[in-house]
Motif scaffolding. Structure first.
Motif, PDB file in Angstrom:
ATOM      1  N   LEU A 129      38.701  42.909  36.644  1.00  0.00           N
ATOM      2  CA  LEU A 129      40.045  42.110  36.966  1.00  0.00           C
ATOM      3  C   LEU A 129      41.064  43.207  37.365  1.00  0.00           C
ATOM      4  O   LEU A 129      41.510  44.153  36.482  1.00  0.00           O
ATOM      5  CB  LEU A 129      40.737  41.405  35.685  1.00  0.00           C
ATOM      6  CG  LEU A 129      41.695  40.069  35.910  1.00  0.00           C
ATOM      7  CD1 LEU A 129      43.067  40.791  36.500  1.00  0.00           C
ATOM      8  CD2 LEU A 129      41.195  39.149  37.067  1.00  0.00           C
ATOM      9  N   PRO A 130      41.633  43.062  38.532  1.00  0.00           N
ATOM     10  CA  PRO A 130      42.556  44.265  39.118  1.00  0.00           C
ATOM     11  C   PRO A 130      43.662  44.091  38.532  1.00  0.00           C
ATOM     12  O   PRO A 130      44.285  43.179  37.785  1.00  0.00           O
ATOM     13  CB  PRO A 130      42.445  43.875  40.647  1.00  0.00           C
ATOM     14  CG  PRO A 130      42.462  42.562  40.494  1.00  0.00           C
ATOM     15  CD  PRO A 130      41.360  42.196  39.492  1.00  0.00           C
ATOM     16  N   HIS A 131      44.445  45.386  38.647  1.00  0.00           N
ATOM     17  CA  HIS A 131      45.973  45.298  38.196  1.00  0.00           C
ATOM     18  C   HIS A 131      46.490  44.203  39.057  1.00  0.00           C
ATOM     19  O   HIS A 131      46.532  43.829  40.315  1.00  0.00           O
ATOM     20  CB  HIS A 131      46.610  46.724  38.713  1.00  0.00           C
ATOM     21  CG  HIS A 131      47.983  46.876  38.254  1.00  0.00           C
ATOM     22  ND1 HIS A 131      49.108  46.311  38.958  1.00  0.00           N
ATOM     23  CD2 HIS A 131      48.373  47.516  37.114  1.00  0.00           C
ATOM     24  CE1 HIS A 131      50.057  46.792  38.401  1.00  0.00           C
ATOM     25  NE2 HIS A 131      49.674  47.521  37.257  1.00  0.00           N
ATOM     26  N   PRO A 132      47.619  43.558  38.269  1.00  0.00           N
ATOM     27  CA  PRO A 132      48.406  42.307  39.178  1.00  0.00           C
ATOM     28  C   PRO A 132      48.695  42.749  40.455  1.00  0.00           C
ATOM     29  O   PRO A 132      48.917  41.868  41.317  1.00  0.00           O
ATOM     30  CB  PRO A 132      49.547  42.184  38.212  1.00  0.00           C
ATOM     31  CG  PRO A 132      48.897  42.459  36.974  1.00  0.00           C
ATOM     32  CD  PRO A 132      48.293  43.792  37.281  1.00  0.00           C
ATOM     33  N   ALA A 133      49.394  44.032  40.662  1.00  0.00           N
ATOM     34  CA  ALA A 133      50.002  44.254  41.914  1.00  0.00           C
ATOM     35  C   ALA A 133      48.900  44.555  43.048  1.00  0.00           C
ATOM     36  O   ALA A 133      49.190  44.053  44.279  1.00  0.00           O
ATOM     37  CB  ALA A 133      50.710  45.835  42.037  1.00  0.00           C
ATOM     38  N   TYR A 247      40.998  50.036  44.304  1.00  0.00           N
ATOM     39  CA  TYR A 247      41.222  51.076  45.146  1.00  0.00           C
ATOM     40  C   TYR A 247      42.822  51.279  45.157  1.00  0.00           C
ATOM     41  O   TYR A 247      43.479  50.401  45.068  1.00  0.00           O
ATOM     42  CB  TYR A 247      41.075  51.304  46.331  1.00  0.00           C
ATOM     43  CG  TYR A 247      39.580  51.059  46.739  1.00  0.00           C
ATOM     44  CD1 TYR A 247      38.583  51.551  45.677  1.00  0.00           C
ATOM     45  CD2 TYR A 247      39.102  50.767  48.052  1.00  0.00           C
ATOM     46  CE1 TYR A 247      37.198  51.179  46.055  1.00  0.00           C
ATOM     47  CE2 TYR A 247      37.627  50.479  48.091  1.00  0.00           C
ATOM     48  CZ  TYR A 247      36.663  50.721  47.377  1.00  0.00           C
ATOM     49  OH  TYR A 247      35.128  50.496  47.619  1.00  0.00           O
ATOM     50  N   GLY A 248      43.370  52.459  44.454  1.00  0.00           N
ATOM     51  CA  GLY A 248      44.875  52.846  44.591  1.00  0.00           C
ATOM     52  C   GLY A 248      45.354  52.471  42.821  1.00  0.00           C
ATOM     53  O   GLY A 248      46.465  52.422  42.800  1.00  0.00           O
ATOM     54  N   THR A 249      44.453  52.076  42.185  1.00  0.00           N
ATOM     55  CA  THR A 249      45.150  51.583  40.737  1.00  0.00           C
ATOM     56  C   THR A 249      45.987  52.762  40.083  1.00  0.00           C
ATOM     57  O   THR A 249      46.843  52.382  39.164  1.00  0.00           O
ATOM     58  CB  THR A 249      43.948  50.976  39.913  1.00  0.00           C
ATOM     59  OG1 THR A 249      43.320  49.943  40.518  1.00  0.00           O
ATOM     60  CG2 THR A 249      44.564  50.523  38.603  1.00  0.00           C
ATOM     61  N   GLU A 250      45.382  53.964  40.456  1.00  0.00           N
ATOM     62  CA  GLU A 250      46.118  54.996  39.768  1.00  0.00           C
ATOM     63  C   GLU A 250      47.547  55.321  40.281  1.00  0.00           C
ATOM     64  O   GLU A 250      48.304  55.884  39.339  1.00  0.00           O
ATOM     65  CB  GLU A 250      45.375  56.378  40.203  1.00  0.00           C
ATOM     66  CG  GLU A 250      45.387  56.591  41.703  1.00  0.00           C
ATOM     67  CD  GLU A 250      44.080  56.059  42.308  1.00  0.00           C
ATOM     68  OE1 GLU A 250      44.108  56.224  43.634  1.00  0.00           O
ATOM     69  OE2 GLU A 250      43.524  55.035  41.763  1.00  0.00           O
TER      70      GLU A 250
END
Length: 288
Positions: A129-133, A247-250
């Motif tokens: 489940l990805p970060h909401p953004a 990608y880019g969650t960091e």
């Protein structure tokens, strides 16, 4: 429903004006597990005994699922209510913080809880489940919109319930058996348990109401950088959520560990439990 272990204790917790069902094993610091759709606590059957060696593991049925209370009103299924459910569970268990483990809709709740009550989390683990953004970004792309077709179907009245309950909730079983890359991951008993849980009175509408209020989980706002140590585990063959959503969650999580599992579907902790447990163990080790 088949009970897997006599050492697992079942009970109910009061939280946020509801009673939520839970299964627990072990003693020590709290590890709280949040399942997704269309699951219930049973989706953590491979993790409960493993981590009960070191934690008090508690796997709950989210509101509306299986044995938990099922509010009728649509507005009872918003992210603000889910956050309060989790806070109340931790407090009802006599703790002030926990390690939070989550999958799918449980992951959505976990992300939002981490921002609302960071002081109540030691570590955060989110599966597929990805970060909401990142999810909000993904929904602005055609590939992810096509993968998320079912979200739009679930907005309709009565038709989704009709389709999911048809032939003894056959579609619920197929959501696991036909999507899994490893077809041996789900036994007939597993599938029957999922069908029985979904068939309980009021369950299907309650489960679908999470999607009917999905906008509450995708607020338009600036997301701060999360400071809680976070592990993301991702089955690479997720048919509903593209790998690129990670990608880019960091940019949103300062202390992020990301583990991909190839040849694995959305049901990652059930399809590849040994790898999931290994990655969780490594992340939870005192040296991290």
């Amino acid at each position: 429903m088949t009970i897997l272990s006599e050492t697992w204790q079942h009970g109910f917790l009061p939280t946020n004006h509801l009673r939520l069902h839970y299964v627990t094993q072990g003693e020590g610091e709290l590890m709280l597990m949040l399942h997704g759709f269309p699951e219930f606590w049973y989706s953590w059957r491979h993790q409960i005994p493993e981590f009960a060696k070191d934690y008090k593991v508690v796997a709950i049925d989210l509101r509306g699922y299986n044995e938990s209370d099922k509010p009728i009103a649509l507005e009872a299924y918003t992210i603000s209510e889910f956050i309060l459910d989790v806070k109340g569970i931790i407090e009802a268990l006599g703790y002030d913080r926990c390690t939070l483990v989550s999958h799918d809709w449980g992951g959505t709740i976990a992300w939002h809880f981490a921002y609302a009550y960071p002081q109540m989390l030691d570590k955060l683990i989110v599966l597929n489940l990805p970060h909401p953004a990142k999810f909000a970004e993904g929904l602005r792309t055609l590939p992810q919109l096509l993968r998320s077709w079912y979200i739009f179907l679930f907005q309709l009245p009565w038709l989704p319930e009709f389709l999911l309950q048809w032939n003894n909730c056959e579609a619920i079983g197929k959501a696991f058996s036909e999507v899994a890359i490893d077809k041996t991951a789900f036994s007939q008993i597993d599938l029957q348990n999922y069908r029985e849980a979904a068939a309980k009175p009021g369950s299907l509408t309650a489960m679908l109401n999470y999607y009917r209020n999905v906008r509450s989980a995708l607020p338009s706002k600036q997301w701060d950088v999360l400071e809680i140590p976070t592990l993301m585990i991702w089955g690479e063959n997720d048919a509903a959520l593209g790998k690129e959503l990670t990608y880019g969650t960091e940019a949103y999580v300062r202390n992020l560990t990301l583990r991909y599992i190839p040849h694995c579907s959305h049901w990652v902790q059930q399809e590849q439990p040994q790898l999931v447990n290994q990655y969780m163990r490594e992340f939870l080790s005192p040296s991290n």
